[in-house]
Design an enzyme around this catalytic site. Structure first.
Site, mmCIF file in Angstrom:
data_model
loop_
_atom_site.group_PDB
_atom_site.id
_atom_site.type_symbol
_atom_site.label_atom_id
_atom_site.label_comp_id
_atom_site.label_asym_id
_atom_site.label_seq_id
_atom_site.Cartn_x
_atom_site.Cartn_y
_atom_site.Cartn_z
ATOM 1 N N ARG A 192 4.182 -4.213 -7.976
ATOM 2 C CA ARG A 192 4.400 -4.602 -6.881
ATOM 3 C C ARG A 192 4.642 -6.239 -6.744
ATOM 4 N NH1 ARG A 192 -1.438 -2.661 -5.293
ATOM 5 N NH2 ARG A 192 -1.637 -3.464 -7.087
ATOM 6 N N HIS B 158 2.514 4.252 -3.046
ATOM 7 C CA HIS B 158 2.345 5.554 -3.825
ATOM 8 C C HIS B 158 3.434 6.506 -3.681
ATOM 9 C CE1 HIS B 158 -1.997 4.291 -4.234
ATOM 10 N NE2 HIS B 158 -1.668 3.787 -5.448
ATOM 11 N N SER C 11 -4.215 0.183 -2.192
ATOM 12 C CA SER C 11 -5.576 0.845 -1.662
ATOM 13 C C SER C 11 -6.683 0.084 -1.422
ATOM 14 C CB SER C 11 -6.052 1.979 -2.735
ATOM 15 O OG SER C 11 -4.663 2.922 -2.902
ATOM 16 N N LYS D 299 -14.252 2.367 -11.272
ATOM 17 C CA LYS D 299 -13.895 1.828 -10.219
ATOM 18 C C LYS D 299 -14.850 1.938 -8.802
ATOM 19 C CE LYS D 299 -9.061 0.773 -11.066
ATOM 20 N NZ LYS D 299 -7.613 1.129 -10.205
#
Length: 176
Positions: free
Chosen positions: A104, A25, A142, A49
């Site tokens: 990514r 990030h 994460s 989430k």
């Protein structure tokens, strides 16, 4: 909001849950802050989430990382704010001209491509800009950082020392 209603500044929004903020990030924040006049790191409440950290904790972690001198940002043109509405509505409300998204892997592309298309239909004046993750950050997420940390693995190569310590404390609290 029409493009003519926006200021002349190139304002970018980099949205995410940041649960927690990772070195990946930070890489996207650093790189995108060089191509916009102002970058707003928009931390989503995203209760759906089921984040490990509260919105207040995530905001504090992101703000702390932005201010950390070795991250090369020092607060400059980057600010951190929470948001809890539709991203395109939030971007329009801060007069953003860009939404910044990090990619990514190829697996990220399909979802991000669809999201960019929907956002373009909702507000064609706001562009989505994709930044490829740097080679050394392509695999960091994460979710993986939390899994590794929860099981006692070494996470210092994926997050800052401050974030690693905060994760250790959080996992200790949840075990008690």
């Amino acid at each position: 909001m029409a493009a003519s209603d926006r200021t002349g500044d190139r304002i970018g929004v980099y949205p995410g849950t940041f649960d927690p903020i990772t070195n990946g990030h930070l890489d996207i924040i650093r790189r995108s802050s060089r191509v916009v006049d102002r970058l707003i790191v928009a931390v989503s409440t995203n209760a759906g989430k089921g984040p490990l950290f509260s919105i207040e904790e995530r905001l504090a972690l992101v703000q702390g990382e932005i201010k950390e001198p070795q991250n090369g940002l020092n607060g400059g043109n980057v600010e951190v704010v929470p948001f809890d509405n539709l991203l395109i509505q939030f971007a329009a409300s801060v007069k953003a001209t860009f939404i910044v998204r990090g990619l990514r892997a190829v697996s990220d592309f399909e979802y991000e491509f669809q999201m960019a298309g929907m956002n373009a239909r909702l507000d064609p004046a706001i562009e989505t800009v994709f930044l490829m993750a740097s080679e050394r950050h392509q695999f960091i997420s994460s979710r993986f950082v939390k899994e590794i940390g929860k099981l006692g693995g070494e996470i210092s190569q994926f997050v800052s020392p401050r974030v690693a310590q905060t994760l250790k404390r959080k996992f200790a609290e949840t075990r008690d």
